[in-house]
Design a protein around this motif. Structure first.
Motif, mmCIF file in Angstrom:
data_model
loop_
_atom_site.group_PDB
_atom_site.id
_atom_site.type_symbol
_atom_site.label_atom_id
_atom_site.label_comp_id
_atom_site.label_asym_id
_atom_site.label_seq_id
_atom_site.Cartn_x
_atom_site.Cartn_y
_atom_site.Cartn_z
ATOM 1 N N SER A 71 0.947 -1.228 -0.062
ATOM 2 C CA SER A 71 -0.025 0.045 -0.024
ATOM 3 C C SER A 71 0.807 1.389 0.031
ATOM 4 O O SER A 71 1.953 1.239 0.749
ATOM 5 N N LEU A 72 0.514 2.255 -0.876
ATOM 6 C CA LEU A 72 1.185 3.430 -0.969
ATOM 7 C C LEU A 72 0.551 4.640 -0.727
ATOM 8 O O LEU A 72 -0.882 4.543 -1.240
ATOM 9 N N ARG A 73 0.865 5.710 -0.445
ATOM 10 C CA ARG A 73 0.295 6.976 -0.511
ATOM 11 C C ARG A 73 0.795 7.748 -2.061
ATOM 12 O O ARG A 73 2.016 7.922 -2.060
ATOM 13 N N VAL A 74 -0.442 8.315 -2.644
ATOM 14 C CA VAL A 74 0.171 8.967 -3.897
ATOM 15 C C VAL A 74 0.468 10.260 -3.714
ATOM 16 O O VAL A 74 -0.105 11.131 -2.620
ATOM 17 N N ALA A 75 1.649 10.783 -4.335
ATOM 18 C CA ALA A 75 2.008 12.236 -4.201
ATOM 19 C C ALA A 75 1.950 12.709 -5.579
ATOM 20 O O ALA A 75 2.360 12.194 -6.627
ATOM 21 N N GLY A 76 1.222 13.778 -5.992
ATOM 22 C CA GLY A 76 1.081 14.314 -7.236
ATOM 23 C C GLY A 76 -0.253 14.346 -7.784
ATOM 24 O O GLY A 76 -1.219 13.629 -7.308
ATOM 25 N N THR A 77 -0.447 14.924 -8.903
ATOM 26 C CA THR A 77 -1.832 15.126 -9.556
ATOM 27 C C THR A 77 -1.805 14.788 -10.812
ATOM 28 O O THR A 77 -2.563 14.628 -11.699
ATOM 29 N N SER A 78 -0.802 13.848 -11.415
ATOM 30 C CA SER A 78 -0.804 13.384 -12.825
ATOM 31 C C SER A 78 -1.637 12.451 -13.265
ATOM 32 O O SER A 78 -1.933 12.215 -14.411
ATOM 33 N N THR A 118 -4.910 12.210 -11.882
ATOM 34 C CA THR A 118 -6.391 12.592 -11.626
ATOM 35 C C THR A 118 -6.885 12.461 -12.932
ATOM 36 O O THR A 118 -6.684 12.498 -14.140
ATOM 37 N N PRO A 119 -8.235 11.972 -12.899
ATOM 38 C CA PRO A 119 -9.302 11.962 -11.678
ATOM 39 C C PRO A 119 -9.315 10.664 -11.031
ATOM 40 O O PRO A 119 -10.210 10.669 -9.977
ATOM 41 N N VAL A 120 -8.519 9.642 -11.556
ATOM 42 C CA VAL A 120 -8.579 8.330 -10.805
ATOM 43 C C VAL A 120 -7.984 8.463 -9.702
ATOM 44 O O VAL A 120 -8.470 7.895 -8.561
ATOM 45 N N LEU A 121 -6.566 8.844 -9.489
ATOM 46 C CA LEU A 121 -5.850 8.989 -8.194
ATOM 47 C C LEU A 121 -5.556 10.468 -7.898
ATOM 48 O O LEU A 121 -5.273 11.253 -8.832
ATOM 49 N N HIS A 122 -5.784 10.885 -6.812
ATOM 50 C CA HIS A 122 -5.580 12.341 -6.398
ATOM 51 C C HIS A 122 -4.191 12.314 -5.449
ATOM 52 O O HIS A 122 -4.013 11.057 -4.752
ATOM 53 N N ASP A 123 -3.884 13.287 -5.123
ATOM 54 C CA ASP A 123 -2.730 13.674 -4.245
ATOM 55 C C ASP A 123 -3.078 13.251 -2.868
ATOM 56 O O ASP A 123 -4.307 13.841 -2.421
ATOM 57 N N GLY A 124 -2.542 12.512 -2.374
ATOM 58 C CA GLY A 124 -2.897 11.990 -0.906
ATOM 59 C C GLY A 124 -3.688 10.607 -0.900
ATOM 60 O O GLY A 124 -3.927 10.206 0.394
ATOM 61 N N ASP A 125 -4.307 10.229 -1.856
ATOM 62 C CA ASP A 125 -5.168 8.770 -1.945
ATOM 63 C C ASP A 125 -3.994 7.838 -1.347
ATOM 64 O O ASP A 125 -2.963 7.976 -1.659
#
Lengths: 265, 232
Positions: free
Chosen positions: B145-152, B154-161
């Protein structure tokens, strides 16, 4: 400052107007065109899909025994999944989208229930307490078991108790529904939904007066048949219906609260 | 059904409203309910009638009527996002906050990708920040499990998801993977194209350039299978 405030207000109004226009545009699309707009990633179209079909499924698909919250969850799941599936390239689209979604929600709900029941049975067969449960049931009365079972789901009452006048009348209605031809069933349904006579006439492809007369004859026939069936019911069920209605001669009125001078027929 | 006049109930009156009589109205309604009860029934095949029902139901839905345009647009976008996620094989779960650590049977170590990213750093140089329970609906396997950094993405994965990866070096087009870029560190991107020598990775956010990495299985951390998202 005042000029800037006015400009800010104008911009907000313009944005709100654009949103409303975008929403109205998708509202007028047919079902097939709506799915095309969804496939083209128009967020208004996706929202319109939910708005158009959610209320239909909630109002008209709920299986007997399903609580409102369970049914609502099943409908939301199905709408999301079907929206995604129907916008996938090559997906087969149903002709009658509303009916398809109602049926899909019912099937999903029944499948979830079957799966949950199977899981529960498997769990119970593993847990050692099953023997204890059998002993407890053996020494308790039926009344104590039922009253200790607790309230149902979201507080809905049990359907059709012995004193529910609708139960006997529903049995009569069910029997009548089974005796109707497909055309009569459709016409009764339209009347029950209070669809205007001119629309019914249009759907039947006949004149307004002819449609109205057909409706009157159909309702009169239903009434006659209902009265005949009620006459043949056991006394207890006839009494149940009489508690809900006072049927005198040609007229039938819902039962009023009894006052001092009321006369019963 | 016999529709002739009945002596007991008097002659038919073609001009009267057939539903004026409460008992008749009740019977018609109940019979209508029975007819409508079965969604497999013939009446459901009438498209005009079903459209009427849908319009009537929508008009009666007070909750829907109170929804503002802003709420409607957000709902449409949320559903669209779910569709886009499904197209790349990612399940979306919406939660109010980060998943709680749970010492269940199936667990996955959790790392903060934002912390781990950077040239030359290995993910395994640091201890996990916690543990995530792997949902039962996912097949057996190793997960991370990882925490996402960045907005590249979006809209599927957001920063902090928080995302869940299935470990493995298998790479399929249109899936989302986490891979080690020789210069940029760990990246989370959609697989655009796979050849014998290279893998092309794309962002979901428009306007971002393609990233190319060598087709080397040691560079692939895993495939994203689920995201927990607090965004609406």
């Amino acid at each position: 400052m005042a000029v800037e405030g006015r400009r800010w207000g104008d911009e907000r109004r313009k944005a709100a107007d654009e949103m409303a226009a975008a929403r109205r545009a998708v509202h007028t699309l047919g079902d097939a065109a709506l799915l095309d707009a969804m496939a083209a990633d128009d967020p208004w179209a996706w929202d319109e899909f939910v708005g158009r079909f959610r209320a239909l499924c909630i109002a008209h698909g709920r299986p007997p025994g399903a609580s409102r919250s369970e049914w609502s969850a099943a409908v939301d799941d199905v709408l999301a999944d079907e929206a995604i599936r129907l916008t996938t390239a090559g997906a087969k689209r149903p002709r009658n989208l509303g009916t398809y979604l109602v049926r899909a929600a019912v099937n999903r709900f029944n499948m979830t229930r079957r799966t949950d029941a199977l899981r529960e049975r498997l769990r119970e067969s593993i847990v050692d307490g099953q023997a204890v449960e059998q002993i407890v049931r053996g020494v308790c009365s039926q009344y104590s078991l039922e009253s200790s079972a607790g309230p149902r789901g979201d507080g809905e009452s049990e359907p059709g108790g012995i004193d529910d006048p609708d139960t006997a009348l529903r049995k009569v209605a069910r029997r009548i529904a089974g005796e109707l031809t497909p055309e009569q069933r459709a016409h009764v349904e339209w009347l029950a939904r209070e669809i205007p006579q001119r629309v019914i006439a249009e759907w039947l492809g006949i004149e307004y007066e002819a449609a109205a007369k057909r409706g009157t004859r159909l309702c009169a026939g239903l009434r006659r048949r209902a009265l005949a069936l009620i006459d043949s019911l056991p006394p207890e069920e006839r009494r149940q219906i009489a508690r809900g209605f006072v049927i005198t001669g040609d007229a039938a009125a819902p039962k009023r609260r009894r006052g001092r001078n009321d006369e019963r027929t | 059904m016999n529709e002739r006049d009945d002596v007991r109930h008097g002659p038919l009156d073609g001009d009267a409203d057939p539903l004026a009589d409460p008992f008749t109205r009740a019977i018609v309604r109940l019979v209508g309910d029975e007819v409508l009860r079965d969604p497999e029934g013939l009446v459901w095949r009438d498209e005009r009638f079903v459209r009427w029902l849908a319009k009537e139901a929508r008009a009666g839905d007070r909750v829907e009527a109170r929804r503002s345009d802003v709420e409607r647009l957000a709902r449409g976008r949320a559903l669209m996002r779910r569709a886009q996620a499904q197209r790349v094989g990612v399940l979306v779960r919406e939660r109010a906050g980060a998943p709680a650590d749970h010492p269940g049977e199936r667990r996955a170590p959790r790392f903060d990708l934002g912390v781990a990213a950077g040239a030359g750093r290995e993910l395994w140089d640091q201890a996990p920040d916690g543990w995530m329970e792997v949902p039962d609906e996912l097949p057996e396997g190793d997960y991370l499990s990882l925490r996402v950094a960045g907005t590249s993405m979006t809209p599927v994965l957001h920063d902090g998801d928080t995302i869940l990866l299935k470990r493995g070096s298998e790479v399929r087009p249109e899936s989302v993977i986490v891979a080690r870029h020789p210069e940029d560190g760990y990246v989370c991107k959609k697989v655009q194209r796979v050849t014998r020598r290279k893998i092309e990775l794309a962002s979901l956010e428009p306007g971002r350039p393609l990233i190319v990495i060598p087709h080397d299985t040691t560079l692939i951390l895993g495939t994203v299978v689920m995201v927990w998202c607090a965004h609406r």
